[in-house]
Design a protein around this motif. Structure first.
Motif, PDB file in Angstrom:
ATOM      1  N   ASP A 101     -10.100  12.945 -14.534  1.00 36.59           N
ATOM      2  CA  ASP A 101     -10.711  11.640 -14.304  1.00 36.59           C
ATOM      3  C   ASP A 101      -9.860  10.860 -13.298  1.00 36.59           C
ATOM      4  O   ASP A 101      -8.756  10.425 -13.622  1.00 36.59           O
ATOM      5  N   PRO A 102     -10.361  10.671 -12.070  1.00 35.51           N
ATOM      6  CA  PRO A 102      -9.540  10.024 -11.026  1.00 35.51           C
ATOM      7  C   PRO A 102      -9.147   8.601 -11.399  1.00 35.51           C
ATOM      8  O   PRO A 102      -8.183   8.060 -10.852  1.00 35.51           O
ATOM      9  N   GLN A 103      -9.890   7.976 -12.324  1.00 31.77           N
ATOM     10  CA  GLN A 103      -9.574   6.595 -12.696  1.00 31.77           C
ATOM     11  C   GLN A 103      -8.544   6.494 -13.818  1.00 31.77           C
ATOM     12  O   GLN A 103      -8.114   5.406 -14.174  1.00 31.77           O
ATOM     13  N   SER A 104      -8.166   7.636 -14.392  1.00 34.57           N
ATOM     14  CA  SER A 104      -7.308   7.569 -15.579  1.00 34.57           C
ATOM     15  C   SER A 104      -5.904   7.093 -15.208  1.00 34.57           C
ATOM     16  O   SER A 104      -5.452   7.237 -14.070  1.00 34.57           O
ATOM     17  N   GLU A 105      -5.224   6.536 -16.220  1.00 32.38           N
ATOM     18  CA  GLU A 105      -3.891   5.999 -16.000  1.00 32.38           C
ATOM     19  C   GLU A 105      -2.930   7.122 -15.599  1.00 32.38           C
ATOM     20  O   GLU A 105      -2.059   6.931 -14.743  1.00 32.38           O
ATOM     21  N   ARG A 155      -3.524   9.698 -13.894  1.00 32.61           N
ATOM     22  CA  ARG A 155      -3.699  10.021 -12.471  1.00 32.61           C
ATOM     23  C   ARG A 155      -2.991   8.981 -11.591  1.00 32.61           C
ATOM     24  O   ARG A 155      -2.436   9.308 -10.543  1.00 32.61           O
ATOM     25  N   GLN A 156      -3.000   7.709 -12.047  1.00 31.15           N
ATOM     26  CA  GLN A 156      -2.294   6.663 -11.297  1.00 31.15           C
ATOM     27  C   GLN A 156      -0.799   6.937 -11.283  1.00 31.15           C
ATOM     28  O   GLN A 156      -0.145   6.810 -10.256  1.00 31.15           O
ATOM     29  N   VAL A 157      -0.286   7.344 -12.454  1.00 31.93           N
ATOM     30  CA  VAL A 157       1.143   7.641 -12.541  1.00 31.93           C
ATOM     31  C   VAL A 157       1.492   8.796 -11.598  1.00 31.93           C
ATOM     32  O   VAL A 157       2.456   8.729 -10.827  1.00 31.93           O
ATOM     33  N   ALA A 212      -0.013   9.743  -9.019  1.00 30.86           N
ATOM     34  CA  ALA A 212      -0.190   9.394  -7.612  1.00 30.86           C
ATOM     35  C   ALA A 212       0.920   8.482  -7.109  1.00 30.86           C
ATOM     36  O   ALA A 212       1.305   8.552  -5.944  1.00 30.86           O
ATOM     37  N   HIS A 213       1.443   7.604  -7.962  1.00 29.75           N
ATOM     38  CA  HIS A 213       2.321   6.548  -7.460  1.00 29.75           C
ATOM     39  C   HIS A 213       3.762   6.622  -7.935  1.00 29.75           C
ATOM     40  O   HIS A 213       4.609   5.888  -7.443  1.00 29.75           O
ATOM     41  N   LYS A 214       4.049   7.472  -8.911  1.00 34.32           N
ATOM     42  CA  LYS A 214       5.432   7.569  -9.382  1.00 34.32           C
ATOM     43  C   LYS A 214       6.050   8.868  -8.892  1.00 34.32           C
ATOM     44  O   LYS A 214       5.353   9.844  -8.625  1.00 34.32           O
TER      45      LYS A 214
END
Lengths: 307, 410
Positions: free
Chosen positions: A275-279, A281-283, A285-287
């Motif tokens: 799920d590209p919106q999942s948290e 995936r954010q981690v 991508a950005h950490k």
């Protein structure tokens, strides 16, 4: 292939039928004595002994097995324990990320995990090991597994380690009887009724994630979690392996794993990697994330990061 | 129905008419095996918690013995090759006994794996078709296959030869030669596969070295022939079967060479682990020097290397080796040294430290020790019975029709 295997198995069951015929005579005799429970117990014992591999059961067989299990647990614990066998949700592949800057070594995750997953209490089986490390090293050989007292200690970091749900799991490859496998949602599970207890998977796991039931598991009845799943937290017999399943029974109901929910510092991020919106995936991508023992090519679905 | 009569006669011959010493020997083995059975039933009731094993050190003396014995089984090939390929008459005269050692060792291997299982009644999960044997992925599945195959080969070849002799016929080499050829490759394969079982685990750096394969073979060809020297000497003394001194010389030579190759490889490992130690050298550190107060194996491993070196000296100095008693001591030292080195000295450091860096002690409990002794006693019984019957047939005392209804041998 599966067909022919099933055929062979049926043939075996026919052969065994001779043995169970004798048992059936006994059970019939006992039912004449009016002892329906005893008859049921004996049939259940036979069913236990010759239970099929989970992945080879058809829907009816699964239902029969679950019902038999629930009868067995009811007799054993005098408590209604539900066993489900929900399959993986579509389009899911679970991953975990852990923020090492936030982990303070409280071990709330460990406690919650034990309560949720019905681990044996006297043998203290735990799926999560939090290692206390002095600042300046991630070499686990310098770690303390049995730290006590007030945490966090100054100049120490805390490194929680559990099953990394490898995408290329050495334990699955090692098992001589296919008692462990990766589900479609990426979770590595064990059929506790198929495992022969050779512990080769335990030798193969680079994360020390697999635990063995060295004795008959002991759980105080009042502490048993009665909501269970065939592949995760149902009570286990002695002599078989068990491991973290990312709380498969919870995550397949769109809930968080118990360790994630229990963490007081918010160090744990869990979610669906597809799920590209999942948290998670954010981690990712950005950490600046890393994985444990990445050099072993096990492809863990568990990442660590710092703030 | 001659085959049936063959089995009946062999069984009767095996268990009747022994000398008091023979009866005492088999009787004491039987007593030890009963103690083992008792200990095992205790383990079955309580679970493997009655052993010294833990989640940290999850294999112990059972798998150590298993590993050692796979080597003993494979070592029969050291007489099979000269006997059948090079037509060495001396080797030919004892090759059936060597295959008896292989059978006994294979059975012990299977028993040691079985007692290590948490759920032994589920063994049928490994039978292809009925169960789900994870072949070719799992090295343990490979091991199950090669061990059963090797057992079958080592039963069927001597079976054919002795059966022919029992019927007063000559065994036709054209019949059994293909099986002999297969068994030679198979012998190497059982020990290679067992080495692969350990090498296959990058999680355990101590085992994850290609050198383990050759080391297993060298140590097997040390301990196996050394054991045969001792066994044949006993047979020579206690029975009417006279072992050709050439056999002993051949076996002593094989032991001497293999042991030196083995020690050389130990040296190479030591260099690699200690010249430029990495994080992966912790297991070797634990084995040879101990870590953090856990040093149970240190005296054992140095003791093993010491007695192996003494054995090499005895075996290499012509005068010393020719002394029967010194030769026996060298063989005992070689066997014990290898048992320590590739048994406990291999298994326990593989688990220490754990993949998470924990150093955790292991010591076999009484239950484990008794079960192990029980299995060894069963193995010795199997070998004794096979050797006795083989000798009777080889010397022509057991033939079709010689064993009357009430006739007692010897």
């Amino acid at each position: 292939m599966t067909e022919s295997k099933n055929m062979t198995r049926r043939r075996l069951l026919q052969v065994l039928g001779i043995g169970s015929g004798a048992a059936a005579t006994l059970t019939a005799a006992s039912s004449k004595l009016g002892n329906e429970d005893l008859r049921m117990t004996m049939l259940d014992a036979l069913g236990d002994m010759f239970q099929n591999h989970f992945k080879r059961m058809d829907k009816n067989e699964v239902q029969e097995t679950l019902a038999r299990m629930e009868r067995k647990y009811a007799a054993q614990y005098q408590k209604d324990i539900k066993v489900s066998a929900n399959g993986a949700l579509p389009n899911t592949r679970y991953g975990y990320a852990l923020n090492l800057s936030k982990c303070k070594g409280y071990r709330a995750c460990v406690q919650a995990c034990v309560a949720e997953n019905n681990q044996s209490r006297d043998s203290e089986i735990q799926y999560i090991r939090v290692v206390e490390l002095p600042h300046g090293t991630y070499n686990l050989e310098h770690g303390n597994h049995y730290y006590e007292g007030e945490v966090p200690k100054p100049d120490h970091t805390y490194f929680p380690i559990q099953c990394q749900q490898c995408d290329n799991p050495p334990c699955v490859q090692a098992c001589p009887v296919e008692a462990t496998w990766q589900e479609p949602d990426g979770i590595v599970v064990i059929d506790y009724d198929w495992c022969i207890g050779c512990r080769y998977c335990q030798a193969a796991c680079p994360y020390w994630a697999r635990k063995f039931n060295w004795n008959e598991p002991q759980i105080p009845v009042e502490e048993i979690n009665p909501e269970t799943h065939y592949l995760s937290n149902r009570p286990r017999p002695k002599g078989v392996m068990e491991k973290c399943t990312f709380c498969l029974h919870r995550v397949r109901q769109q809930r968080m794993p118990a360790c994630q929910e229990a963490c007081p510092t918010g160090a744990r991020i869990f979610g669906n990697l597809l799920d590209p919106q999942s948290e998670i995936r954010q981690v990712l991508a950005h950490k600046n994330v890393f994985r444990l023992k990445e050099d072993l090519n096990t492809e863990p679905k568990f990442w660590y990061f710092t703030d | 129905m001659t085959a049936f009569r063959f089995i009946k006669d062999c069984t009767r011959a095996a268990f009747t008419g022994g000398s008091p010493r023979f009866v005492a020997w088999v009787g004491s083995l039987f007593a030890v095996s009963l103690a083992g059975v008792w200990a095992y039933s205790y383990q079955l009731n309580h679970g493997l918690i009655v052993t010294g094993m833990s989640d940290q050190v999850s294999w112990g003396i059972y798998i150590a013995n298993f590993t050692f014995l796979v080597g003993m089984a494979a070592a029969a090939v050291m007489l099979v090759i000269p006997a059948y390929i090079f037509h060495n008459q001396a080797a030919r005269s004892v090759v059936l006994l060597a295959e008896g050692v292989a059978v006994a060792a294979c059975i012990m291997c299977m028993l040691f794996v079985t007692v290590d299982l948490g759920q032994p009644l589920r063994f049928w999960h490994m039978i292809p078709g009925l169960g789900r044997l994870n072949w070719p992925q799992s090295m343990l599945a490979w091991d199950v296959i090669v061990l059963s195959g090797y057992l079958a080969l080592n039963i069927s070849i001597p079976w054919y030869i002795t059966y022919q002799r029992y019927r007063g016929r000559k065994a036709d080499i054209r019949v059994y030669f293909p099986a002999v050829l297969i068994s030679i490759f198979w012998a190497i394969s059982i020990h290679t596969v067992t080495a692969f079982l350990f090498i296959a685990n990058p999680a355990r750096p101590f085992w994850n070295t290609a050198l383990l394969g050759p080391r297993f073979i060298a140590s097997a060809f040390t301990a196996g022939p050394a054991f045969m020297v001792l066994a044949f000497r006993l047979i020579d003394r206690e029975t009417s079967f006279k072992v050709d001194p050439k056999v002993m010389r051949l076996l002593a030579l094989i032991t001497a060479i293999s042991l030196q190759i083995n020690l050389f490889m130990v040296g190479v490992e030591l260099f690699k682990e200690f010249y430029a130690p990495t994080a992966h050298s912790a297991s070797a550190q634990f084995l040879f020097f101990g870590i953090g107060g856990e040093n149970a194996l240190v005296p054992w491993i140095w003791g093993a290397l010491l007695i192996e070196c003494i054995a090499v000296v005895i075996l290499m100095v012509h005068k010393l080796r020719q002394n029967e008693n010194l030769l026996a001591i060298a063989c005992i030292f070689a066997i014990v040294g290898i048992w320590i080195e590739k048994g406990m000295g291999l298994i326990i450091p593989g688990f220490t430290p754990t993949p998470l860096g924990e150093v955790f002690g292991y010591f076999p409990t009484w239950t484990e020790t008794l079960v192990s002794f029980g299995i060894w006693a069963i193995g010795f019984m199997v070998f004794t019975v096979l050797a006795r019957v083989t000798i009777m047939i080889e010397t022509g005392r057991l033939k079709l029709g010689t064993l009357g209804e009430s006739q007692v041998l010897e």
